[in-house]
Design a protein around this motif. Structure first.
Motif, mmCIF file in Angstrom:
data_model
loop_
_atom_site.group_PDB
_atom_site.id
_atom_site.type_symbol
_atom_site.label_atom_id
_atom_site.label_comp_id
_atom_site.label_asym_id
_atom_site.label_seq_id
_atom_site.Cartn_x
_atom_site.Cartn_y
_atom_site.Cartn_z
ATOM 1 N N LEU A 101 0.822 -1.212 0.000
ATOM 2 C CA LEU A 101 0.000 0.000 0.000
ATOM 3 C C LEU A 101 0.859 1.267 0.000
ATOM 4 O O LEU A 101 0.817 2.069 -0.938
ATOM 5 C CB LEU A 101 -0.934 -0.008 1.211
ATOM 6 C CG LEU A 101 -1.876 1.191 1.368
ATOM 7 C CD1 LEU A 101 -2.785 1.297 0.163
ATOM 8 C CD2 LEU A 101 -2.694 1.056 2.648
ATOM 9 N N ALA A 102 1.656 1.422 1.043
ATOM 10 C CA ALA A 102 2.378 2.685 1.226
ATOM 11 C C ALA A 102 3.474 2.880 0.179
ATOM 12 O O ALA A 102 3.577 3.946 -0.439
ATOM 13 C CB ALA A 102 2.974 2.734 2.627
ATOM 14 N N LEU A 105 2.146 3.519 -3.228
ATOM 15 C CA LEU A 105 1.535 4.848 -3.247
ATOM 16 C C LEU A 105 2.610 5.916 -3.424
ATOM 17 O O LEU A 105 2.479 6.826 -4.265
ATOM 18 C CB LEU A 105 0.759 5.075 -1.952
ATOM 19 C CG LEU A 105 -0.159 6.295 -1.864
ATOM 20 C CD1 LEU A 105 -1.337 6.131 -2.819
ATOM 21 C CD2 LEU A 105 -0.676 6.464 -0.421
ATOM 22 N N GLU A 106 3.683 5.796 -2.641
ATOM 23 C CA GLU A 106 4.778 6.759 -2.742
ATOM 24 C C GLU A 106 5.414 6.736 -4.137
ATOM 25 O O GLU A 106 5.540 7.781 -4.796
ATOM 26 C CB GLU A 106 5.864 6.422 -1.715
ATOM 27 C CG GLU A 106 5.488 6.589 -0.268
ATOM 28 C CD GLU A 106 6.590 6.072 0.633
ATOM 29 O OE1 GLU A 106 7.669 6.702 0.652
ATOM 30 O OE2 GLU A 106 6.406 5.040 1.291
ATOM 31 N N THR A 108 4.507 5.462 -7.073
ATOM 32 C CA THR A 108 3.659 5.805 -8.220
ATOM 33 C C THR A 108 3.471 7.309 -8.342
ATOM 34 O O THR A 108 3.671 7.899 -9.409
ATOM 35 C CB THR A 108 2.294 5.120 -8.098
ATOM 36 O OG1 THR A 108 2.473 3.701 -8.083
ATOM 37 C CG2 THR A 108 1.389 5.500 -9.259
ATOM 38 N N PHE A 109 3.098 7.941 -7.232
ATOM 39 C CA PHE A 109 2.776 9.365 -7.309
ATOM 40 C C PHE A 109 4.019 10.248 -7.355
ATOM 41 O O PHE A 109 3.967 11.352 -7.907
ATOM 42 C CB PHE A 109 1.852 9.762 -6.158
ATOM 43 C CG PHE A 109 0.437 9.307 -6.380
ATOM 44 C CD1 PHE A 109 -0.406 10.019 -7.213
ATOM 45 C CD2 PHE A 109 -0.047 8.156 -5.779
ATOM 46 C CE1 PHE A 109 -1.707 9.606 -7.445
ATOM 47 C CE2 PHE A 109 -1.345 7.723 -6.006
ATOM 48 C CZ PHE A 109 -2.187 8.447 -6.844
ATOM 49 N N SER A 128 -0.658 14.795 -6.863
ATOM 50 C CA SER A 128 0.304 13.685 -6.884
ATOM 51 C C SER A 128 1.340 13.819 -5.772
ATOM 52 O O SER A 128 1.707 12.826 -5.137
ATOM 53 C CB SER A 128 0.983 13.589 -8.248
ATOM 54 O OG SER A 128 1.793 14.721 -8.507
ATOM 55 N N MET A 131 -0.328 12.945 -2.489
ATOM 56 C CA MET A 131 -0.511 11.502 -2.343
ATOM 57 C C MET A 131 0.807 10.827 -1.970
ATOM 58 O O MET A 131 0.842 9.893 -1.164
ATOM 59 C CB MET A 131 -1.069 10.914 -3.634
ATOM 60 C CG MET A 131 -2.479 11.375 -3.975
ATOM 61 S SD MET A 131 -3.688 10.957 -2.685
ATOM 62 C CE MET A 131 -3.688 9.175 -2.813
ATOM 63 N N GLY A 135 1.579 8.842 1.393
ATOM 64 C CA GLY A 135 2.164 7.507 1.346
ATOM 65 C C GLY A 135 3.308 7.340 2.327
ATOM 66 O O GLY A 135 3.449 6.276 2.946
#
Length: 493
Positions: A101-102, A105-106, A108-109, A128, A131, A135
């Motif tokens: 998850l984290a 998230l980090e 990708t954005f 972005s 987010m 993350g």
């Protein structure tokens, strides 16, 4: 050579090194997002220049943080396989969520933010970086939940020779662990002290350079002044949060690990209206006080208890009752594993007193030095004044981010060393967690290799950081979104 000692040294070196990057990653991402928000709302180039300037420093730090963090998880299987076997059902869940998850998230954005300046609409591009910043904090949630469980193992039972979660309720209990609930905000506020200090220091140094040279590019002085004041205020506000949550954390620590509090204060005998030790010299065997300089009553206030248990009494209590909380209770896992522990291991429950004592004071002392430097910076910049360039000012600017950064590191050293001799408090001794087949030579070889590699990465990190920090604010062109969907991505840094 003892493989247990070497494995502990290796994990300690890699963890402390990795954590040098973590506070900046957590907090700087959000500060950059705030700067970009101000640009989106006002359209002023000063905020865009600050965003790209500190965004570049953030990305350098983030890259090194990712590289050094990956090593941590390998060690669980290589050096600490018995620990992984025993706690895998508990520890695996938050670590898996952190990665799935984290981290995604980090990553990708952050990718969208780096390459999306001229591809995404302004507000979507701004989202972005928010987010990515969220993350980093989600990552901290799961990592700290896992570590807090090691400090206070709740929500689990002893079954099939290992610790197992009590279903969904057990997992929720891990996430609402009282240790975690105070540790998370304490760590986050500590991170903002570091990032605020870094922003203030870099801008403060450039202001002094402008004062020395007597000239600056259009808008540089105002932009650096805003950055310096903004960073200093972030440090000061975050320090209030650190102090409040630190007080709460000391009270929880006294409840669940009374030996850690006793070691932190060099309290050898149980005391009523206990005094806070500013300086203590103890005997070599760690059983009595030789000399101490104290503040009467302060320790009882910090711990939340009129009576503070001493090291010697806690050792006697362990010999007769096993590991106990302050209120003479145990978690379910500690109760169920007590018989297995007594039958298989001889444990001296006392941690290393000098390390626990002095890291606790270094954490507090360096934190207050950082606060003083931020306040001094704001005072120096009052009424549009500029600081005088010189060795003293440069030294103070280097110290402003480093003192809270090292305070963070010493805080973690205290947290982990003060828990010893337990890897899971009151349950699994550290000596029982090391891989049974790993040899001292293998651990020593990998420790030397990691240390040399990390040393090279440190040189690279410092060189890149100083190079781009000294380069100053970049020139910026108007940001226009490309209409052509086939236009290549451009690297904005």
């Amino acid at each position: 050579m003892d493989p247990v000692i070497l494995a502990r040294w290796q994990f300690g070196i890699t963890t402390v090194y990795h954590y040098l990057f973590v506070p900046i990653t957590i907090a700087m991402s959000m500060l950059v997002a705030i700067l970009q928000t101000m640009w989106v709302r006002t359209g002023k180039d000063a905020y865009l220049r600050l965003t790209k300037f500190f965004g570049k420093l953030f990305l350098i730090n983030f890259a090194l943080g990712v590289v050094t963090g990956i090593v941590q998880e390998f060690q669980f299987g290589m050096n600490w396989s018995e620990y992984s076997r025993f706690v895998g059902d508990v520890f695996g869940a938050p670590l898996a969520l952190e990665a799935l998850l984290a981290f995604f998230l980090e990553s990708t954005f952050i990718g969208l933010w780096i390459f999306g300046w001229d591809k995404l609409p302004k507000k979507l591009h701004l989202l972005s970086i928010y987010m990515a910043a969220i993350g980093t904090m989600v990552s901290a949630i799961f990592i700290l939940a896992a570590n807090s469980w090691m400090q206070h193992p709740v929500g689990t039972t002893f079954n099939n020779g290992r610790a197992e979660l009590n279903g969904v309720e057990g997992f929720l209990e891990v996430l609402t662990n009282p240790v975690f609930l105070v540790t998370f905000p304490h760590v986050i506020f500590g991170a903002y002290m570091v990032a605020g200090g870094l922003m203030a220091a870099v801008c403060g140094w450039h202001l002094a350079k402008i004062n020395r040279d007597g000239e600056a590019k259009d808008g540089d002085t105002q932009a650096y002044r805003f950055g310096a004041k903004f960073g200093a205020w972030v440090l000061l506000v975050a320090s209030v949060g650190v102090i409040v949550t630190g007080d709460l954390q000391s009270k929880i620590m006294t409840e669940v690990q009374p030996m850690k509090m006793a070691a932190a204060e060099g309290v050898f005998q149980t005391e009523d209206n206990a005094s806070f030790s500013i300086f203590t010299i103890g005997s070599l065997d760690g059983t009595e006080e030789i000399f101490a300089l104290k503040i009467p009553g302060l320790l009882s206030w910090l711990s939340g208890h009129e009576t503070v248990k001493g090291i010697n009494d806690l050792r006697e209590e362990y010999d007769s009752e096993g590991f106990l909380r302050y209120d003479d209770t145990k978690t379910l896992l500690q109760q169920e594993y007590a018989e297995e522990l007594q039958a298989n291991y001889e444990v001296d429950p006392m941690p290393n007193i000098p390390i626990s004592y002095w890291t606790f004071r270094l954490m507090i002392g360096l934190g207050f030095v950082g606060i003083a430097l931020a306040a001094f910076t704001l005072w120096t910049l009052r009424k549009d004044r500029l600081p005088k360039y010189g060795t003293v000012w440069t030294t103070l600017m280097f110290a402003m981010p480093l003192t809270p950064l090292f305070a963070n590191s010493f805080g973690w050293i205290f947290t982990e060393m003060g828990r010893q001799p337990w890897i899971v408090a009151g349950v699994l001794p550290t000596q029982a967690a090391v891989s049974p087949t790993v040899t001292a030579g293998e651990v020593l070889f990998s420790m030397i290799a990691y240390t040399l590699i990390y040393g090279g990465l440190a040189v690279l990190e410092v060189w890149l950081f100083l190079k781009y920090a000294k380069a100053g604010l970049p020139e910026v062109a108007p940001v226009e979104v490309q209409k052509d969907p086939d236009a290549p991505f451009s690297f904005a840094y």
